[in-house]
Write a protein that holds these residues in place. Structure first.
Motif, short mmCIF file in Angstrom:
data_model
loop_
_atom_site.label_atom_id
_atom_site.label_comp_id
_atom_site.label_asym_id
_atom_site.label_seq_id
_atom_site.Cartn_x
_atom_site.Cartn_y
_atom_site.Cartn_z
N ARG A 340 0.83 -1.19 0.00
CA ARG A 340 0.00 0.00 0.00
C ARG A 340 0.87 1.25 0.00
NH1 ARG A 340 -3.76 -2.12 3.29
NH2 ARG A 340 -2.75 -1.26 5.14
N ASP A 341 1.91 1.17 0.88
CA ASP A 341 2.82 2.31 0.95
C ASP A 341 3.48 2.52 -0.41
OD1 ASP A 341 2.12 2.48 3.51
OD2 ASP A 341 4.01 1.71 4.36
N ALA A 342 3.91 1.35 -0.97
CA ALA A 342 4.60 1.43 -2.26
C ALA A 342 3.66 2.00 -3.31
CB ALA A 342 5.07 0.04 -2.67
N GLN A 343 2.38 1.54 -3.22
CA GLN A 343 1.41 2.02 -4.19
C GLN A 343 1.20 3.53 -4.03
OE1 GLN A 343 -2.49 0.45 -3.89
NE2 GLN A 343 -2.65 0.14 -6.10
N GLY A 344 1.13 3.93 -2.74
CA GLY A 344 0.97 5.36 -2.44
C GLY A 344 2.15 6.13 -3.03
N LYS A 529 4.33 5.47 -25.92
CA LYS A 529 4.99 6.77 -26.10
C LYS A 529 6.46 6.65 -25.78
CE LYS A 529 0.65 8.64 -24.51
NZ LYS A 529 -0.03 9.11 -23.31
N SER A 530 7.30 7.41 -26.56
CA SER A 530 8.75 7.30 -26.36
C SER A 530 9.15 7.77 -24.96
CB SER A 530 9.50 8.11 -27.43
OG SER A 530 9.00 9.45 -27.41
N ALA A 531 8.44 8.80 -24.44
CA ALA A 531 8.78 9.29 -23.10
C ALA A 531 7.75 8.83 -22.08
CB ALA A 531 8.87 10.82 -23.12
N GLY A 532 6.92 7.86 -22.45
CA GLY A 532 5.84 7.43 -21.53
C GLY A 532 6.34 6.51 -20.43
N LEU A 533 5.61 6.53 -19.30
CA LEU A 533 5.93 5.64 -18.18
C LEU A 533 5.03 4.40 -18.19
CD1 LEU A 533 6.39 8.09 -15.16
CD2 LEU A 533 8.15 6.66 -16.22
N GLY A 534 3.85 4.54 -18.77
CA GLY A 534 2.89 3.42 -18.78
C GLY A 534 2.24 3.20 -17.44
N LEU A 535 2.19 4.27 -16.62
CA LEU A 535 1.61 4.10 -15.28
C LEU A 535 0.27 4.81 -15.13
CD1 LEU A 535 4.78 4.51 -13.03
CD2 LEU A 535 3.40 2.43 -13.36
N ARG A 541 -6.86 3.13 -12.77
CA ARG A 541 -7.79 2.02 -12.53
C ARG A 541 -7.77 1.62 -11.03
NH1 ARG A 541 -6.56 -3.62 -15.08
NH2 ARG A 541 -4.88 -3.27 -13.60
N ASP A 542 -6.56 1.55 -10.45
CA ASP A 542 -6.45 1.19 -9.03
C ASP A 542 -7.24 2.18 -8.18
OD1 ASP A 542 -4.93 -0.92 -9.68
OD2 ASP A 542 -3.00 -0.03 -9.07
N ILE A 543 -7.09 3.49 -8.47
CA ILE A 543 -7.76 4.52 -7.68
C ILE A 543 -9.28 4.37 -7.78
CG2 ILE A 543 -8.20 7.01 -7.53
CD1 ILE A 543 -5.23 7.42 -8.34
#
Ligand code: ADP
Length: 571
Positions: A340-344, A529-535, A541-543
């Motif tokens: 959870r912390d990591a997700q936060g 995307k070339s500079a995308g993180l994909g997050l 969705r998680d939120i």
């Protein structure tokens, strides 16, 4: 263990004792019955002739024969009468003695062993009769050499003893009926001499040594052949006897009853062998039973012990298992908390990344009012110097408005950047969308995106303000990215409510989503995307899920992408 052994020994002793006593009394009872039967048989034989001497003693001819001055009574006639009576009553010999013990008449007068002329004054039965006492007496017949039972009765004439009538009964035939039973049967006289017995060699032996006086009396009365009167190897003690020699060696239980008339005693000696045999049997049985009980007890105890051990082992294993589960649960909770912390952290990082992307356009957005403020301020100064105060105040009002605009943007920026507490509440949807648009204003202006918002004021969702704004910012950024290369740059945001749910849609005029990447759109680190993180989408969705809602991506019918968010409406 020792007390148990003692208890077993005690029980065994009691069993032995009870078996011993019961068998003993059973054996003794049988012996007593036999003794009673013997007494009855003798009584039956004797009773038949018991009254004969007395009756004959009153016979007129007998009286005449014994009269002091002999009357015309002929001894032979009397003898004949006696023979007749003897035959009728089953008496062996019936005879009449005169006052000196001389036989005057006898039922066997005409036989070689005739008593007539023989003197029986030495016999106690005559002496007793002379003393006025009828007598029963057992002795060996001096002429017949057979055991006889003698019944004598005095004959008194004018109150004077004048002679005696004697009936002799044969009793030795009784013995024949006894057979050779394992029990020893004895008829013993008052001195202890055996008269009748089912052990032929015991006849005229004694059950205890005779005194000299007793021997003399026997010799004088010629009652038994005196040379045979040797003691038997037998020892009496109370109601038992022990035979120390001969064929019948062993212990015996003794039952005896008196035959009072003949001064004799009946003894039945029952062998004590079954007593010991039964006792031993009972004790062996009892030992067996006790062993069985002890064995079953030990077996059951062992079983119970092993069951107990098994249960204990299971309990111990359960404890260990529970402890492991607890440990594992604690680990999992820790891991969950870390996750959870990591997700936060991740959400925050993604948000800051989004802010980073926005920073250039934001700087531009802020730069504009700052430059304008500067311009207005410089103009204001000149106008004040020239005394054109009304125009100067207009300039200052512009400065206030501009700095107000900067304040709005920085306020939103600050709010957006802060780490959201996990505190779900009621969030009005329209203001949230407006805040996001304020943050995105620089970028939108850069791209000349035409944004349409169609969200009613009364739509309120159950969510957390900062995070729902993060989701909207993500969607707007993706929409800006999507429309950046498009000819027509449009973004449409609308929402409506349907009962318990509120649905918000973000549509763009971009190229839409290729069907093959649609299933992976929400995966972490998926980006085209070339500079995308994909997050962005995976965090969004998680939120939304955390708020109990759902997010979906699709291609809009009129082209471009469509993202639909469903959130629970606030009560
Ligand atoms: P990133 O934006 O860093 O790539 P996201 O998770 O936000 O990460 O998006 C993942 C991918 O989904 C994007 O790389 C893009 O290919 C696709 N995508 C997202 N939004 C749109 C959109 N509005 N139109 C077309 N493709 C989109």
């Amino acid at each position: 263990m020792l007390p148990l052994l003692f208890a077993a020994a005690g029980i065994n002793a009691v069993v032995g004792f009870v078996a011993f006593e019961t068998t003993r009394s059973e054996v003794r009872e049988v012996a007593a019955t036999r003794a009673g039967a013997l007494a009855a048989a003798i009584a039956k034989t004797v009773d038949r002739s018991a009254l004969v001497p007395q009756l004959v003693a009153q016979d007129a001819q007998v009286l005449a024969l014994l009269h002091t001055t002999p009357l015309a009574s002929d001894a032979q006639t009397v003898s004949r009468r006696l023979a007749q009576t003897a035959a009728e009553t089953g008496t062996e010999v019936l005879y009449v003695l005169d006052r000196n013990g001389m036989t005057l008449a006898s039922s066997n007068w005409d036989q070689p062993q005739s008593f007539v002329g023989r003197n029986f004054s030495f016999r106690p039965y005559f002496q007793n009769a002379a003393a006025g006492r009828p007598d029963h007496y057992m002795a060996l017949g001096t002429t017949s050499m057979r055991l006889g039972y003698y019944l004598s009765h005095p004959v008194n004439i004018d109150g004077q003893f004048s002679g005696a009538v004697v009936a002799k009964l044969g009793v030795d035939m009784l013995e024949r009926d006894w057979g050779v039973a394992p029990d020893i049967m004895l008829v013993v006289d008052e001195a202890g001499v055996v008269l009748l017995t089912n052990r032929p060699t015991w006849r005229f032996r004694t059950i205890h040594p005779l005194t000299e006086a007793q021997r003399d009396a026997i010799r004088v009365s010629q009652r038994y052949p005196s040379q045979e009167l040797t003691p038997l190897p037998i020892q009496f003690s109370k109601d038992t006897a022990t035979l120390n020699g001969g064929a019948d060696v062993g212990d015996y239980l003794v039952s005896s009853i008196p035959l009072p008339q003949s001064h004799s005693q009946i003894y039945v000696l029952a062998t004590a062998e079954p007593v010991w045999a039964h006792t031993v049997n009972a004790m062996v049985l009892s030992v067996g039973l006790l062993t069985l009980i002890a064995a079953s007890y030990i077996f059951l105890e062992k079983r119970r012990e092993s069951v107990r051990r098994h249960v204990e082992r299971e309990a111990r294993m359960r404890d260990i298992l529970e402890q492991r589960v607890d440990e594992r649960t604690a680990d999992l909770q820790l891991a969950n908390r870390r996750l959870r912390d990591a997700q936060g952290d991740l959400i925050q990082a993604a948000k800051l990344a989004a802010l980073g992307q926005m920073s250039a356009s934001l700087a531009h957005e802020l730069n504009q009012p700052v430059a304008a403020i500067r311009g207005f301020a410089e103009n204001g100064l000149i106008l004040v110097e020239r005394g054109r105060l009304p125009e100067a105040s207009t300039n200052l009002r512009e400065v206030v408005a501009m700095s107000e605009r900067i304040g709005v943007i920085t306020r939103h920026l600050k709010a957006f950047a802060r780490r959201a507490p996990p505190d779900i509440g009621q969030v009005p949807l329209r203001p949230a969308v407006c805040h996001c648009l304020a943050l995105m204003a620089g970028r939108m202006k850069e791209l000349s995106v035409n944004v349409t918002v169609d969200v009613a004021d009364e739509l309120i969702v159950t969510a957390e303000e900062v995070r729902i704004e993060q989701v909207i910012v993500n969607l707007l950024q993706n929409a800006c990215d999507a429309v950046s290369d498009a000819e027509r740059r449009e973004i449409l945001i609308d929402a409506d409510s349907s009962g318990a749910w509120i649905e918000m849609r973000v549509r763009d005029s971009g190229p839409g989503i290729a069907l093959e990447i649609l299933p992976r759109l929400f995966d972490s680190f998926f980006t085209t995307k070339s500079a995308g993180l994909g997050l962005g989408l995976s965090i969004s969705r998680d939120i939304i899920r955390e708020f109990g809602g759902r997010i979906e991506a699709m291609n809009a019918t009129k082209g471009g992408s469509l993202f639909v968010i469903r959130l629970p409406a606030a009560a």
